[in-house]
Motif scaffolding. Structure first.
Motif, mmCIF file in Angstrom:
data_model
loop_
_atom_site.group_PDB
_atom_site.id
_atom_site.type_symbol
_atom_site.label_atom_id
_atom_site.label_comp_id
_atom_site.label_asym_id
_atom_site.label_seq_id
_atom_site.Cartn_x
_atom_site.Cartn_y
_atom_site.Cartn_z
ATOM 1 N N ALA A 62 -4.790 -9.396 -34.293
ATOM 2 C CA ALA A 62 -5.931 -9.772 -33.458
ATOM 3 C C ALA A 62 -6.895 -8.595 -33.406
ATOM 4 C CB ALA A 62 -5.488 -10.152 -32.051
ATOM 5 N N THR A 63 -8.199 -8.883 -33.411
ATOM 6 C CA THR A 63 -9.203 -7.821 -33.395
ATOM 7 C C THR A 63 -10.414 -8.217 -32.567
ATOM 8 O OG1 THR A 63 -10.389 -8.658 -35.336
ATOM 9 C CG2 THR A 63 -8.618 -7.090 -35.747
ATOM 10 N N SER A 64 -11.157 -7.192 -32.155
ATOM 11 C CA SER A 64 -12.539 -7.367 -31.725
ATOM 12 C C SER A 64 -13.362 -6.557 -32.713
ATOM 13 C CB SER A 64 -12.756 -6.873 -30.293
ATOM 14 O OG SER A 64 -14.110 -7.032 -29.920
ATOM 15 N N GLN A 65 -13.961 -7.246 -33.672
ATOM 16 C CA GLN A 65 -14.574 -6.597 -34.830
ATOM 17 C C GLN A 65 -16.083 -6.415 -34.654
ATOM 18 O OE1 GLN A 65 -13.344 -5.289 -37.849
ATOM 19 N NE2 GLN A 65 -15.466 -4.621 -37.966
ATOM 20 N N LYS A 66 -16.555 -5.193 -34.907
ATOM 21 C CA LYS A 66 -17.989 -4.944 -34.981
ATOM 22 C C LYS A 66 -18.531 -5.609 -36.244
ATOM 23 C CE LYS A 66 -17.297 -0.574 -35.297
ATOM 24 N NZ LYS A 66 -17.464 0.897 -35.441
ATOM 25 N N CYS A 67 -19.535 -6.452 -36.084
ATOM 26 C CA CYS A 67 -20.084 -7.189 -37.226
ATOM 27 C C CYS A 67 -21.585 -6.938 -37.362
ATOM 28 C CB CYS A 67 -19.846 -8.690 -37.073
ATOM 29 S SG CYS A 67 -18.101 -9.162 -37.134
ATOM 30 N N LEU A 68 -22.056 -7.037 -38.595
ATOM 31 C CA LEU A 68 -23.486 -6.873 -38.860
ATOM 32 C C LEU A 68 -23.930 -7.959 -39.823
ATOM 33 C CD1 LEU A 68 -25.542 -4.507 -37.991
ATOM 34 C CD2 LEU A 68 -25.595 -4.086 -40.428
ATOM 35 N N ARG A 69 -25.000 -8.657 -39.463
ATOM 36 C CA ARG A 69 -25.571 -9.657 -40.356
ATOM 37 C C ARG A 69 -27.058 -9.365 -40.502
ATOM 38 N NH1 ARG A 69 -22.319 -15.337 -38.940
ATOM 39 N NH2 ARG A 69 -20.271 -14.508 -39.520
ATOM 40 N N PHE A 90 -23.089 -7.794 -33.565
ATOM 41 C CA PHE A 90 -22.356 -8.546 -32.551
ATOM 42 C C PHE A 90 -20.870 -8.253 -32.725
ATOM 43 C CE2 PHE A 90 -22.599 -11.137 -36.292
ATOM 44 C CZ PHE A 90 -21.364 -11.761 -36.399
ATOM 45 N N GLU A 91 -20.072 -8.714 -31.791
ATOM 46 C CA GLU A 91 -18.626 -8.548 -31.887
ATOM 47 C C GLU A 91 -17.971 -9.908 -32.085
ATOM 48 O OE1 GLU A 91 -16.708 -5.420 -29.252
ATOM 49 O OE2 GLU A 91 -18.633 -5.701 -28.240
ATOM 50 N N MET A 92 -17.016 -9.945 -32.996
ATOM 51 C CA MET A 92 -16.292 -11.187 -33.260
ATOM 52 C C MET A 92 -14.822 -11.002 -32.892
ATOM 53 S SD MET A 92 -16.070 -13.480 -36.752
ATOM 54 C CE MET A 92 -17.795 -13.970 -36.684
ATOM 55 N N GLU A 240 -20.299 -12.386 -27.470
ATOM 56 C CA GLU A 240 -21.489 -12.514 -26.639
ATOM 57 C C GLU A 240 -21.721 -13.966 -26.216
ATOM 58 O OE1 GLU A 240 -21.929 -8.861 -29.205
ATOM 59 O OE2 GLU A 240 -21.307 -10.935 -29.538
ATOM 60 N N ARG A 241 -21.445 -14.913 -27.105
ATOM 61 C CA ARG A 241 -21.644 -16.326 -26.769
ATOM 62 C C ARG A 241 -20.730 -16.751 -25.618
ATOM 63 N NH1 ARG A 241 -22.925 -20.368 -31.747
ATOM 64 N NH2 ARG A 241 -24.603 -19.167 -32.715
ATOM 65 N N VAL A 242 -19.445 -16.429 -25.751
ATOM 66 C CA VAL A 242 -18.496 -16.846 -24.713
ATOM 67 C C VAL A 242 -18.804 -16.135 -23.406
ATOM 68 C CG1 VAL A 242 -16.061 -17.011 -24.089
ATOM 69 C CG2 VAL A 242 -16.762 -17.350 -26.462
#
Length: 878
Positions: A62-69, A90-92, A240-242
């Motif tokens: 399980a992770t909280s991943q830093k993401c870039l798009r 964002f974080e996923m 962020e959505r949740v």
């Protein structure tokens, strides 16, 4: 519920169900994967696990991943700030199964976490507001009825389970490879939001919050699907959505995570508090808030602004934020000053940011300063354009945008002020062409395991013995010919996989070992060693002897020990240089790449300015102090968390496992490193820095030599100094003064020559051709050796003799270089345009240029065409 609590609840939930909580990887895509520029999803750091190329000591994570798009397939940059959901950073949140559990557990986990009571560590969302989507089947792939049944079993009302096609509910890693159906969980935010009341409809009412990917097929090159032997799970929930749902706010930007950042922005903005919610102001502030988060983490992970690759994306993000800062009336530098607010918002989850804030701020501040220069340069370019047609061509706008980074909206403003048309259609066409080329360039495939090399992932990992020995008996596990086809016997050139080996495989900047594999009747010269799959060392060989090399036989593997010793010396010297750089320049210095081979070392690092000569000398002194001290080095394998806590340096772009090797020079250097090193710093000998320079904005490069290579370099330098001293007949210690005196004399002679030429060309105007054309005085003059500044000075002198005239001056600077200056006096600009006249002359001298109506300048590469060019000017005036 605060965002930090949501993040922790997710991780705790899955940790309690046997998942390894794995730290977020860098936002930069893995260095060994050319198909990924950014980490755009939680599964990126586990890609090799899903593909079967790598194995770890856990099967669920399980992770909280830093993401870039912000580039490539997933690029949300243009939407960021204008919508409630889009972000570059964002974080996923994600949970993963690598051949462990599958749909039943994944669905049960997801539904329990989302709807379970908060006092039990869950999120407590109302099941009546939730919708679930499943794959309806398409192109011969059956509908996912299994998932539908499992969702119903978990407690989802059957009428809240909807089926959709491949676009929404089928996932694939690429054109080939793992793929499968997916299920999404959607949340109905209520009728107060515009839009459809069903998933995947129009509007913002129903929002996707979690996607569960069921990897159960493998697609081959012909498009055929076959079941994976070990189906896997990959999920992604937008943090962020949740959080926006749990906090009851309309937009991701309204959650608590963004509040410290907005407070910092509004302190600098010239906007009345009552106007902050106005669309333009809200959009601008959201762009800046998003982009400072993205830029902070990009720079933290080693990216620096530049004109290509990842650095170009970062530069676009920074400059976009700066442009929107203007819309908020922010004056002067501000973007870099927002970095502390990112730490205030996210420091609890990413405490490592604090130590790097100074470096990050300096990097962003430098780019802000550069952008102010960009604006100045862009305006100069605009001023020099030919505007006689009343329009700025789209190609020129694109050049300003692409080459100089000049914002298109500022071009529009400039044109509007001058009553000029702005060819945005032509600009967009050029932009589309560039994007098409970019997309084509992004279509690269991971060829590391091309041909039969894919079998490496299923073979036993190579045991590396090279830390202790340079020679060992080993068994041939597999053979591949030059075309990467697996064979039982090998002749000629190809690749050999051994069960264990003393040969180091190219990695971490260190080149691969060379040497020999021997068996009775056969000798294999090893020309390189690589690891196309993790811990599978492939020996690149040329086979000779009376027979072929056979799979399964035993060979004596011997590394070229003398070459290895030189490599070891350069690699340990690299660690010493890194530590010395941080000591002399500051702890912001981080490695940004390296090459270590037998002849030299090359070390790239983050820094903001060229090194001063005294700094280079001090770095050399510190390094050689360590080599002269002959200190014993140590290496130790330990958990990565323990290594980092002990102060070990992790290097940019490298991918580390759960346990790492720490190489130390006690009291001076400690780094995570899998390379080979000297046992004692005295083995390195002398270290000599031979060059220092820039390789990109904010990235410097040192090259150095050690040991025998350093001795050879010093002997070359001594020979050169001796030859120079003899040539000028002076002692070596006086060379500097002699060279400086000669340079001063050369500059003085050049100045005198230029003045003499200018005086000869300007005295009395004897060489000027003066004629009357169309009622105007026209003066033409050709000279030699007068460069740009002097030519303008000469133009001023000619103007004093001809107050009302069209004047064209040309100076031959070389056989293939010509400078041209055209002037039209103010009383004649109504009937003559200097820029248009220069444009008429240019084709005859293979030239170009531009300017205003009263003055234009340019050049050409064909001086012999000057008579025709002057004739063209006369014709244009006639």
């Amino acid at each position: 519920m605060k965002t930090s609590e949501l993040r922790q609840r997710f991780l705790d939930y899955f940790a309690s169900r046997g998942h390894r909580v794995v730290a977020s990887s860098s936002v930069v895509g893995p260095a060994d994967d050319p198909t990924v520029m950014w980490t755009n999803a939680g599964m990126v750091q586990f890609k090799d696990l899903f593909l079967g190329k790598e194995k770890r000591d856990y099967t669920r994570a399980a992770t909280s991943q830093k993401c870039l798009r912000a580039g490539g397939k997933h690029n949300d940059l243009d939407q960021v700030g204008f919508t409630a959901r889009h972000h570059t950073f964002f974080e996923m949140l994600g949970n993963f199964s690598f051949g462990d559990y599958f749909k039943a557990d994944a669905i049960a986990f997801a539904w329990e976490l989302v709807t379970g009571p908060r006092d039990k560590g869950c999120l407590g969302l109302d099941p009546a507001r939730l919708w679930v989507s499943v794959f309806e089947g398409a192109d011969g792939i059956p509908a996912d009825e299994e998932a539908r049944a499992l969702w119903a079993k978990a407690g989802v009302p059957p009428d809240h389970i909807l089926a959709f096609g491949k676009k929404d509910n089928f996932w694939q890693m690429g054109d080939t490879g793992p793929c499968g159906p997916c299920s999404e969980i959607h949340y109905d935010r209520g009728p107060q939001y515009a839009g459809d009341d069903l998933p995947n409809g129009e509007g913002d009412r129903v929002m996707e919050i979690w996607n569960l990917v069921f990897m159960q097929y493998d697609r081959d090159a012909q498009g055929n699907l076959k079941p994976l032997p070990r189906p896997s799970i990959d999920t992604g929930m937008g943090l962020e959505r949740v959080a926006s749902i749990l906090q009851g706010v309309d937009s991701n930007y309204e959650i608590d995570l963004f509040q410290p950042i907005f407070e910092a922005i509004w302190k600098r903005a010239k906007v009345d508090p009552a106007q902050r919610a106005e669309t333009t102001n809200r959009t601008a502030s959201q762009v800046i808030a998003d982009h400072i988060r993205a830029a902070t983490f990009m720079v933290f992970d080693g990216v620096v602004p530049s004109n290509e690759g990842r650095g170009y994306v970062l530069r676009k993000i920074i400059r976009r934020a700066l442009r929107f800062g203007r819309k908020l009336g922010i004056e002067g530098r501000f973007f870099a000053e927002l970095c502390p607010s990112v730490f205030a918002a996210m420091g609890d989850a990413y405490p490592e940011l604090e130590a790097e804030l100074s470096r990050i701020s300096k990097t962003l501040a430098r780019e802000e300063n550069q952008f102010s220069l960009t604006l100045t340069t862009g305006l100069k370019q605009l001023e020099s354009l030919d505007t006689a047609s009343g329009s700025i061509p789209g190609t020129e706008i694109f050049k300003l945008y692409d080459t100089f980074g000049f914002p298109v909206d500022l071009v529009e403003d400039w044109c509007r002020e001058r009553g000029l048309a702005c060819d945005l259609e032509g600009f967009n066409a050029a932009l589309r062409e560039q994007k098409a080329k970019g997309r084509a360039a992004m279509k690269v495939h991971d060829i590391r395991l091309g041909g039969d090399l894919a079998a490496l992932a299923d073979l036993r990992a190579t045991a590396f013995l090279g830390y202790e020995v340079t020679e060992a008996q080993a068994k041939v596990m597999a053979l591949f010919d030059a075309g990467s086809r697996r064979v039982k016997e090998l002749t000629g050139t190809g690749f050999v996989l051994l069960d264990h080996t003393p040969f180091y495989a190219q990695s971490g900047g260190q080149v691969g070992d060379t040497g020999v594999l021997r068996a009775e009747g056969v000798t294999c010269t090893v020309t390189d060693t690589t690891a196309p799959a993790p811990r599978r060392h492939l020996h690149h060989v040329a086979v000779s002897g009376s027979r072929a090399l056979r799979e399964g036989e035993t060979v004596l593997a011997s590394v070229d020990a003398e070459r290895r010793a030189r490599i070891r010396a350069h690699h340990t010297a690299t660690h010493l240089l890194h530590a010395a750089l941080r000591d002399v320049l500051g702890t912001h210095v981080k490695q940004a790449g390296s090459v270590v081979d037998p002849e030299r070392l090359r070390f790239d690092f983050n820094h903001f300015a060229p090194l001063e000569p005294d700094q280079v000398l001090e770095i050399e002194r510190l390094v050689n102090e360590q080599t002269l001290g002959a200190y014993r080095t140590t290496s130790q394998v330990m958990p990565i968390e323990e290594a980092l806590a002990a102060g070990a340096m992790a290097l940019f772009g490298e991918k580390y496992g759960e346990t790492v090797r720490v190489v130390s020079v006690p009291g001076f250097s400690r780094e995570l490193c899998g390379g080979t090193h000297v046992a004692n710093t005295g083995e390195i000998g002398l270290v000599k820095i031979v060059s220092e320079g820039a390789v990109a904005a904010g990235v410097r490069r040192l090259e150095a030599v050690a040991g025998a290579a350093a001795l050879h370099r010093l002997q070359e330098d001594e020979h050169l100094l001796g030859a120079l001293a003899r040539q000028v007949n002076t002692p070596r210690e006086a060379l500097g003064g002699v060279i400086a005196a000669k340079e001063a004399r050369i500059h003085e002679l050049e100045r005198e020559l230029k003045e003499t030429r200018l005086k000869a060309a300007s005295s009395g105007g004897a060489a000027e051709q003066v004629e009357q054309i169309g009622g105007r005085t026209v003066v033409t003059l050709s000279v030699e050796g007068i460069d740009g500044p002097a030519l303008r000075e000469m133009m001023d002198q000619v103007r004093t003799r001809h107050r009302s005239a069209v004047i064209a001056l040309a100076s031959k600077l070389a056989e293939d270089k010509l400078a041209i200056l055209v002037s039209v006096s103010l009383d004649l600009v109504a009937s003559a345009d200097a820029g248009a006249l220069l444009k008429a002359m240019a084709p005859f001298v293979d030239g170009r240029g531009g300017g205003k109506k009263e003055l234009a300048q340019g050049g050409g590469s064909k001086p012999q065409g000057l008579p025709e060019a002057f004739a063209a000017l006369r014709a244009a005036l006639g």
